[in-house]
Structure formats: structure tokens, C-alpha cells
Design a protein around this motif. Structure first.
Motif, PDB file in Angstrom:
ATOM      1  N   GLY A   9       0.820  -1.205   0.000  1.00 33.96           N
ATOM      2  CA  GLY A   9       0.000   0.000   0.000  1.00 33.96           C
ATOM      3  C   GLY A   9       0.851   1.250   0.000  1.00 33.96           C
ATOM      4  N   PRO A  10       0.268   2.374   0.415  1.00 36.34           N
ATOM      5  CA  PRO A  10       0.941   3.667   0.305  1.00 36.34           C
ATOM      6  C   PRO A  10       1.994   3.909   1.384  1.00 36.34           C
ATOM      7  CG  PRO A  10      -1.153   3.942   1.392  1.00 36.34           C
ATOM      8  CD  PRO A  10      -1.085   2.502   0.974  1.00 36.34           C
ATOM      9  N   TYR A  11       2.648   5.060   1.269  1.00 33.87           N
ATOM     10  CA  TYR A  11       3.521   5.560   2.324  1.00 33.87           C
ATOM     11  C   TYR A  11       2.641   6.362   3.280  1.00 33.87           C
ATOM     12  CZ  TYR A  11       7.149   4.747  -1.238  1.00 33.87           C
ATOM     13  OH  TYR A  11       7.962   4.203  -2.197  1.00 33.87           O
ATOM     14  N   ILE A  12       2.664   6.023   4.542  1.00 31.82           N
ATOM     15  CA  ILE A  12       1.904   6.760   5.545  1.00 31.82           C
ATOM     16  C   ILE A  12       2.850   7.761   6.206  1.00 31.82           C
ATOM     17  CG2 ILE A  12       0.439   6.621   7.575  1.00 31.82           C
ATOM     18  CD1 ILE A  12      -0.673   5.200   5.082  1.00 31.82           C
ATOM     19  N   VAL A  13       2.575   9.032   5.986  1.00 38.48           N
ATOM     20  CA  VAL A  13       3.443  10.100   6.488  1.00 38.48           C
ATOM     21  C   VAL A  13       2.785  10.738   7.710  1.00 38.48           C
ATOM     22  CG1 VAL A  13       4.646  12.233   5.900  1.00 38.48           C
ATOM     23  CG2 VAL A  13       4.188  10.526   4.112  1.00 38.48           C
ATOM     24  N   THR A  14       3.524  10.807   8.809  1.00 35.87           N
ATOM     25  CA  THR A  14       2.975  11.389  10.040  1.00 35.87           C
ATOM     26  C   THR A  14       3.949  12.415  10.613  1.00 35.87           C
ATOM     27  OG1 THR A  14       3.905   9.555  11.328  1.00 35.87           O
ATOM     28  CG2 THR A  14       1.601   9.366  10.655  1.00 35.87           C
ATOM     29  N   GLY A  15       3.408  13.295  11.439  1.00 31.10           N
ATOM     30  CA  GLY A  15       4.250  14.285  12.098  1.00 31.10           C
ATOM     31  C   GLY A  15       4.263  15.647  11.449  1.00 31.10           C
ATOM     32  N   GLY A  16       3.330  15.879  10.516  1.00 29.08           N
ATOM     33  CA  GLY A  16       3.258  17.190   9.885  1.00 29.08           C
ATOM     34  C   GLY A  16       4.419  17.500   8.965  1.00 29.08           C
ATOM     35  N   VAL A  17       4.771  16.552   8.105  1.00 24.05           N
ATOM     36  CA  VAL A  17       5.888  16.742   7.167  1.00 24.05           C
ATOM     37  C   VAL A  17       5.448  17.621   5.995  1.00 24.05           C
ATOM     38  CG1 VAL A  17       7.566  15.605   5.683  1.00 24.05           C
ATOM     39  CG2 VAL A  17       6.782  14.457   7.767  1.00 24.05           C
ATOM     40  N   PRO A  18       6.122  18.734   5.730  1.00 23.66           N
ATOM     41  CA  PRO A  18       5.776  19.577   4.577  1.00 23.66           C
ATOM     42  C   PRO A  18       5.905  18.795   3.266  1.00 23.66           C
ATOM     43  CG  PRO A  18       7.185  20.780   6.086  1.00 23.66           C
ATOM     44  CD  PRO A  18       7.184  19.349   6.553  1.00 23.66           C
ATOM     45  N   LEU A  19       4.979  19.027   2.353  1.00 23.43           N
ATOM     46  CA  LEU A  19       4.956  18.350   1.062  1.00 23.43           C
ATOM     47  C   LEU A  19       4.868  19.384  -0.048  1.00 23.43           C
ATOM     48  CD1 LEU A  19       4.643  15.648  -0.593  1.00 23.43           C
ATOM     49  CD2 LEU A  19       2.167  15.946  -0.333  1.00 23.43           C
ATOM     50  N   MET A  20       5.725  19.254  -1.043  1.00 21.07           N
ATOM     51  CA  MET A  20       5.746  20.210  -2.153  1.00 21.07           C
ATOM     52  C   MET A  20       6.124  19.527  -3.452  1.00 21.07           C
ATOM     53  SD  MET A  20       9.272  22.124  -0.985  1.00 21.07           S
ATOM     54  CE  MET A  20       8.819  21.886   0.749  1.00 21.07           C
ATOM     55  N   VAL A  21       5.924  20.236  -4.559  1.00 24.41           N
ATOM     56  CA  VAL A  21       6.331  19.776  -5.881  1.00 24.41           C
ATOM     57  C   VAL A  21       7.457  20.676  -6.364  1.00 24.41           C
ATOM     58  CG1 VAL A  21       5.626  19.355  -8.260  1.00 24.41           C
ATOM     59  CG2 VAL A  21       3.992  18.984  -6.395  1.00 24.41           C
ATOM     60  N   MET A  22       8.531  20.052  -6.864  1.00 23.46           N
ATOM     61  CA  MET A  22       9.640  20.815  -7.431  1.00 23.46           C
ATOM     62  C   MET A  22       9.993  20.257  -8.795  1.00 23.46           C
ATOM     63  SD  MET A  22      12.075  21.486  -4.084  1.00 23.46           S
ATOM     64  CE  MET A  22      12.958  22.871  -4.792  1.00 23.46           C
ATOM     65  N   GLU A  23      10.342  21.170  -9.700  1.00 20.51           N
ATOM     66  CA  GLU A  23      10.747  20.797 -11.049  1.00 20.51           C
ATOM     67  C   GLU A  23      12.247  20.990 -11.226  1.00 20.51           C
ATOM     68  OE1 GLU A  23       6.621  22.020 -13.388  1.00 20.51           O
ATOM     69  OE2 GLU A  23       8.459  23.189 -13.717  1.00 20.51           O
ATOM     70  N   ILE A  24      12.835  20.134 -12.056  1.00 20.59           N
ATOM     71  CA  ILE A  24      14.242  20.286 -12.424  1.00 20.59           C
ATOM     72  C   ILE A  24      14.334  21.387 -13.474  1.00 20.59           C
ATOM     73  CG2 ILE A  24      16.215  19.166 -13.527  1.00 20.59           C
ATOM     74  CD1 ILE A  24      15.193  16.509 -12.370  1.00 20.59           C
ATOM     75  N   SER A  25      15.199  22.362 -13.221  1.00 19.75           N
ATOM     76  CA  SER A  25      15.389  23.470 -14.155  1.00 19.75           C
ATOM     77  C   SER A  25      16.683  23.269 -14.931  1.00 19.75           C
ATOM     78  CB  SER A  25      15.441  24.803 -13.404  1.00 19.75           C
ATOM     79  OG  SER A  25      14.204  25.084 -12.778  1.00 19.75           O
ATOM     80  N   TYR A  26      16.669  23.679 -16.192  1.00 22.76           N
ATOM     81  CA  TYR A  26      17.813  23.519 -17.087  1.00 22.76           C
ATOM     82  C   TYR A  26      18.421  24.875 -17.433  1.00 22.76           C
ATOM     83  CZ  TYR A  26      16.247  18.696 -17.845  1.00 22.76           C
ATOM     84  OH  TYR A  26      15.890  17.390 -17.676  1.00 22.76           O
ATOM     85  N   ASP A  27      19.727  24.864 -17.726  1.00 20.12           N
ATOM     86  CA  ASP A  27      20.364  26.091 -18.193  1.00 20.12           C
ATOM     87  C   ASP A  27      20.293  26.172 -19.706  1.00 20.12           C
ATOM     88  OD1 ASP A  27      22.370  24.409 -19.199  1.00 20.12           O
ATOM     89  OD2 ASP A  27      23.744  24.799 -17.537  1.00 20.12           O
ATOM     90  N   ASP A  28      20.865  27.225 -20.276  1.00 25.87           N
ATOM     91  CA  ASP A  28      20.792  27.428 -21.726  1.00 25.87           C
ATOM     92  C   ASP A  28      21.530  26.359 -22.513  1.00 25.87           C
ATOM     93  OD1 ASP A  28      19.280  29.690 -21.318  1.00 25.87           O
ATOM     94  OD2 ASP A  28      20.993  31.071 -21.398  1.00 25.87           O
ATOM     95  N   GLY A  29      22.436  25.655 -21.843  1.00 18.40           N
ATOM     96  CA  GLY A  29      23.175  24.590 -22.522  1.00 18.40           C
ATOM     97  C   GLY A  29      22.481  23.246 -22.466  1.00 18.40           C
ATOM     98  N   GLY A  30      21.306  23.198 -21.821  1.00 17.38           N
ATOM     99  CA  GLY A  30      20.552  21.955 -21.738  1.00 17.38           C
ATOM    100  C   GLY A  30      20.942  21.062 -20.582  1.00 17.38           C
ATOM    101  N   ASP A  31      21.717  21.602 -19.628  1.00 16.05           N
ATOM    102  CA  ASP A  31      22.121  20.814 -18.463  1.00 16.05           C
ATOM    103  C   ASP A  31      21.214  21.114 -17.273  1.00 16.05           C
ATOM    104  OD1 ASP A  31      24.472  19.447 -19.453  1.00 16.05           O
ATOM    105  OD2 ASP A  31      25.460  21.414 -19.482  1.00 16.05           O
ATOM    106  N   CYS A  32      20.973  20.085 -16.444  1.00 19.30           N
ATOM    107  CA  CYS A  32      20.216  20.278 -15.212  1.00 19.30           C
ATOM    108  C   CYS A  32      21.021  21.192 -14.297  1.00 19.30           C
ATOM    109  CB  CYS A  32      19.975  18.944 -14.521  1.00 19.30           C
ATOM    110  SG  CYS A  32      19.043  17.762 -15.508  1.00 19.30           S
ATOM    111  N   ARG A  33      20.360  22.218 -13.774  1.00 20.20           N
ATOM    112  CA  ARG A  33      21.113  23.228 -13.037  1.00 20.20           C
ATOM    113  C   ARG A  33      20.581  23.520 -11.638  1.00 20.20           C
ATOM    114  NH1 ARG A  33      24.999  26.704 -15.202  1.00 20.20           N
ATOM    115  NH2 ARG A  33      26.067  27.694 -13.445  1.00 20.20           N
TER     116      ARG A  33
END
Length: 218
Positions: A9-33
Motif C-alpha cells: 500500500g501507500p507511504y503513511i506520512v505522520t508528524g506534519g511533514v511539509p509536502l511540495m512539488v519541485m521541477e528540475i530546471s535547465y540552463d541554456d546549454g541543456g544541463d540540469c542546473r
């Protein structure tokens, strides 16, 4: 704060853990930065995160794992990949490479790659870039140690869980667990507590509950 892996089943998270979404950003050369926060969920004392990859309410569990008979058997065992990492020694930095933890976030490829940069770490620019790349590695596969002081170089990370997204490559990455939050197995044991770990959320990993990069190309 803790994360409990439930049996099939799922991961049960307890204790008020902050949850967010983050994206990988790239530079002008196409590398993860860098990382870009795109969403933060309202703080909850307890919540369940999908690990079968089939929920219609991602990242949260909606019970689909039971309908599809998800096999969530934990296979990480005693985490053998932590026992014998590859060590690369440069003039100022030592790279500890736990290859089995790779989730293909690709921060390590810029400027010739962190392995090459470590070997050239007497050059300030190479040293600084290597540290930046290692600290951006979400799984903690890549860890640097200062050879002069013997101290491990780790980023400071508030306790939180990040849903990793890579819209450029159309990849939905792992759950990035930050700040040393304990993860308990369904059998009651606690996995090695680390500053950075990544948990599988596609259901395909061969190293459950951890991500092994199986989401790439799916």
C-alpha cells in the motif's frame, strides 16, 4: 516525523511533514542546473502517498493499489549498495559514489561530469561545480568529502518531502525525502537514516521502497 511503508500500500506520512512539488530546471546549454518549487500543499499532520503509480489523485493514495493488486514487496533489504561505494579521490575532494541509488536526475553531468571535476578539484571552479552537482543529487548517490578536513559536504535541507517532476523530459520522478526523516519498512525495521533519499512512486522499482530510476522512459 516519519514515513511508514505499508504492505502493498501507500507511504503513511505522520508528524506534519511539509509536502511540495519541485521541477528540475535547465540552463541554456541543456544541463540540469537547479530546483524550482512550483507547488506547496497545505500542511497535514498525516497523509498517504501513492507508491503504486496508479492513483488518480497523485501524489496522494486513492486506494487503487488494492484494485490493481499492487505488489509492493520491499526488496532493498539491508541496503548492500551502501556498504561498498566507489571512491574517487581528487586533490581536494573525495567522491563517494553509491551507484545503486541513481535516479537519473542528471545534475552530475554538467561541465564534464562530477567524476572528472573531482579529479580536478584543485581548480576552484571545478571544485565549486562538483560541490553544487553533488548537493543537487536528490538520492544522495553522490556525496563529497573535503580531503583536508575529512568532513562530508552535505546541503542543509529542512525536513520535507518533494514530488520530483521533470517537464522538459516528461518524466515523473521519485519522492525526494529530505532532512533525515526516518523511513520504516512494513515489517517494522528502520532503513538507514540519511539527509537525502528518494522513494519510488511509479511502482516499478526493483529496489523498493527506494527509486532505482525505473520511471525514466516510461
Amino acid at each position: 516525523m516519519k514515513i511508514q511503508v505499508s504492505k502493498h500500500g501507500p507511504y503513511i506520512v505522520t508528524g506534519g511533514v511539509p509536502l511540495m512539488v519541485m521541477e528540475i530546471s535547465y540552463d541554456d546549454g541543456g544541463d540540469c542546473r537547479s530546483w524550482k518549487k512550483v507547488r506547496e500543499y497545505p500542511l497535514q499532520e498525516r497523509y498517504a502517498l501513492c507508491r503504486c503509480g496508479r492513483s488518480r489523485n497523485k501524489p496522494f493514495c486513492d486506494g487503487t493499489h488494492a484494485k490493481v493488486r499492487f505488489d509492493g514487496t520491499e526488496t532493498a533489504g539491508n541496503e548492500p549498495y551502501l556498504q561498498s561505494p566507489t571512491i574517487i579521490s581528487g586533490p581536494e575532494l573525495e567522491l563517494i559514489d553509491y551507484e545503486g541509488l541513481c535516479v537519473h536526475a542528471r545534475f552530475c553531468m554538467r561541465a564534464g561530469g562530477i567524476w572528472n571535476l573531482t579529479e580536478r578539484s584543485s581548480i576552484p571552479e571545478a571544485r565549486n561545480t562538483a560541490i553544487e552537482e553533488a548537493c543537487n543529487c536528490p538520492s544522495g548517490r553522490l556525496v563529497l568529502r573535503d580531503r583536508k578536513t575529512g568532513e562530508t559536504i552535505e546541503p542543509f535541507l529542512d525536513k520535507s518531502i518533494v514530488v520530483v517532476e521533470d517537464p522538459v523530459r516528461d518524466e515523473h520522478g521519485p519522492l525526494w525525502v529530505r532532512g533525515g526523516i526516518p523511513v520504516e519498512s512494513a515489517e517494522g525495521g528502520t532503513y538507514t537514516i540519511r539527509n537525502r533519499i528518494t522513494l519510488c512512486r511509479c511502482g516499478r522499482s526493483w529496489n523498493k521502497p527506494f527509486c532505482d530510476g525505473s520511471h525514466v522512459g516510461q
